[in-house]
Write an enzyme that holds these catalytic residues in place. Structure first.
Site, PDB file in Angstrom:
ATOM      1  N   ASP A  12      19.218   0.307  -7.116  1.00  0.00           N
ATOM      2  CA  ASP A  12      19.158  -0.598  -5.976  1.00  0.00           C
ATOM      3  C   ASP A  12      20.143  -1.722  -6.285  1.00  0.00           C
ATOM      4  O   ASP A  12      19.917  -2.508  -7.197  1.00  0.00           O
ATOM      5  CB  ASP A  12      17.727  -1.129  -5.830  1.00  0.00           C
ATOM      6  CG  ASP A  12      17.597  -2.178  -4.729  1.00  0.00           C
ATOM      7  OD1 ASP A  12      18.635  -2.609  -4.184  1.00  0.00           O
ATOM      8  OD2 ASP A  12      16.447  -2.566  -4.431  1.00  0.00           O
ATOM      9  N   TYR A 229       8.981  -8.273 -13.914  1.00  0.00           N
ATOM     10  CA  TYR A 229       9.345  -7.604 -12.665  1.00  0.00           C
ATOM     11  C   TYR A 229      10.783  -7.922 -12.277  1.00  0.00           C
ATOM     12  O   TYR A 229      11.157  -9.074 -12.151  1.00  0.00           O
ATOM     13  CB  TYR A 229       8.429  -8.033 -11.523  1.00  0.00           C
ATOM     14  CG  TYR A 229       8.805  -7.331 -10.236  1.00  0.00           C
ATOM     15  CD1 TYR A 229       8.454  -6.002 -10.040  1.00  0.00           C
ATOM     16  CD2 TYR A 229       9.544  -7.977  -9.269  1.00  0.00           C
ATOM     17  CE1 TYR A 229       8.815  -5.343  -8.896  1.00  0.00           C
ATOM     18  CE2 TYR A 229       9.919  -7.321  -8.110  1.00  0.00           C
ATOM     19  CZ  TYR A 229       9.554  -6.006  -7.934  1.00  0.00           C
ATOM     20  OH  TYR A 229       9.936  -5.349  -6.791  1.00  0.00           O
ATOM     21  N   LYS A 232      11.844  -2.243  -8.432  1.00  0.00           N
ATOM     22  CA  LYS A 232      11.051  -1.034  -8.627  1.00  0.00           C
ATOM     23  C   LYS A 232      11.914   0.080  -9.164  1.00  0.00           C
ATOM     24  O   LYS A 232      13.084   0.183  -8.863  1.00  0.00           O
ATOM     25  CB  LYS A 232      10.473  -0.580  -7.294  1.00  0.00           C
ATOM     26  CG  LYS A 232       9.256  -1.314  -6.859  1.00  0.00           C
ATOM     27  CD  LYS A 232       8.190  -1.381  -7.939  1.00  0.00           C
ATOM     28  CE  LYS A 232       7.593  -0.015  -8.246  1.00  0.00           C
ATOM     29  NZ  LYS A 232       6.520  -0.145  -9.234  1.00  0.00           N
TER      30      LYS A 232
END
Ligand code: F6R
Ligand code: MG
Ligand code: MG
Length: 366
Positions: A12, A229, A232
């Site tokens: 991404d 984080y 994903k």
């Protein structure tokens, strides 16, 4: 023909709009870079696709898996696409590129990788699955269905070429250890592990009688890599089909039931994995529900004939309807588990701050 490697490498590097989909200029840019590489003989062929906000590079070559030049090419392509994303001020430009410089292998640097090398059969049908808003363990149940479940794959019972079964290589994502299970004899033992997809993920599947590679998945978990984080690890998977492997219809059947997976909204919610056509690969409601697309190819002298959009079929309408129904059901639970992930598995958390603020209000009861 000699051996061919198929490498699916994804990252991404910027979403349009938010984390929902892909701007066409990123696809264009990646195609330009990979075209050049194909002209220079570095690749046999390629396709650039997207699933949600993930840029998917599907490449064939003769350099084997974990090849430095191929990984560098993918890395440079993501860097090029990141530039475009930055110019357009797309969302989260470069988010999955965890490092500033390439160091020989994209594994551990952010992108997800699934690769397999094999000698192509007379006709070589494969399916590349790509998912968004979920994580590598999402493939555990479909892998099990395709290669170990006789209620899904009739060939396991009635085709002598499949009847001996398959071997599953499982990764312990936390300890970075792998273990091999032989099915059907190790089925119950294997389910102890793969039934827990946040910790254990199927890395690869082999045909038992000759160790021929049958399926492979990306198992990189960004959370574990970065320790916090940073996006994903939306996974990809490559599966070989027909003549000694599950039929195309047996492979796709594994997605006819929209099972619950992790990764919806803020990587912190559980929702149904919805099989969709390429046109619908843009998770929107509550940043979801999680999506999976299936790109079918025939390999011809190392060239990719395809993709055919395998879930763009009315026979998956019911799975989509069910997924929407389950999505609605889960949404109604709101901030409660099991829609929300357990406290220690969420990608986002306010727990430490809230705990600190309330520290004085907790009384010990013994
Ligand atoms: C889930 C996902 C999104 C984002 C959400 C918040 O995997 O990518 O649901 O987590 O849109 O994103 P930020 O924190 O970037 O505003
Ligand atoms: Mg994103
Ligand atoms: Mg994504």
């Amino acid at each position: 023909m000699s051996k061919v490697t198929i490498s699916v490498i994804k990252a991404d590097v910027g979403g349009y709009v938010g984390h929902s989909s892909m701007h066409p200029e990123l696809i264009q840019k990646a195609e330009e870079q990979l075209s050049k590489a194909r002209d220079q003989g570095k690749l046999l062929d390629f396709r650039v696709m997207h699933c949600g906000d993930d840029l998917e590079l599907i490449m064939t070559h003769e350099r084997g898996v974990e090849n430095k030049d191929v990984h560098k090419l993918a890395w440079d392509t993501f860097v090029g696409a990141t530039e475009v994303a930055k110019n357009l001020k797309l969302y989260g430009a470069g988010q999955d590129l965890l490092s500033d410089a390439f160091s020989g292998n994209v594994k551990g640097m952010g992108p997800g990788v699934a690769e397999m090398e094999f000698t192509p059969r007379k006709s070589e049908p494969i399916v590349v699955f790509m998912a968004d808003k979920t994580s590598p363990g999402a493939w555990n149940l479909p892998f099990y269905r395709m290669f170990a479940d006789p209620f899904n794959t009739a060939g396991l019972v009635i085709d002598p070429a499949l009847h001996e079964g398959f071997k599953f290589r499982i990764l312990d994502l936390k300890e970075n250890k792998a273990v091999m299970f032989r099915c059907p004899e190790d089925l119950y033992d294997m389910l102890v592990f793969i039934g827990s997809p946040s910790r254990y993920a199927v890395m690869a599947v082999y045909r038992k009688k000759d160790d021929e590679i049958a399926g492979v998945a990306s198992v990189q978990r960004l959370g574990y890599l970065a320790g916090r984080y940073i996006g994903k690890d939306d996974p990809v998977m490559i599966v070989r089909s027909q003549s000694g492997f599950p039929a195309i219809g047996e492979i796709l059947e594994a997605f006819a039931f929209p099972h619950l997976v992790e990764g919806w909204m803020r990587g912190s919610h559980i929702g149904p994995l919805m099989p969709v056509g390429f046109q619908d690969a843009h998770p929107t409601r509550f940043d979801g529900p999680p999506r999976v697309i299936a790109a079918g190819f025939q390999i011809n002298d190392g060239k990719l004939v395809g993709p055919r959009d395998m879930f763009a079929d009315v026979s998956f309408d019911e799975a989509r309807r069910q997924a929407n129904f389950i999505a609605e059901y889960m949404r109604r639970i709101g901030p409660f588990e099991p829609h929300r992930l357990p406290l220690d598995e969420m990608e986002y958390t306010t727990l430490p701050q809230v705990m600190e603020k309330l520290a004085g209000r907790f009384e010990s009861l013994g």
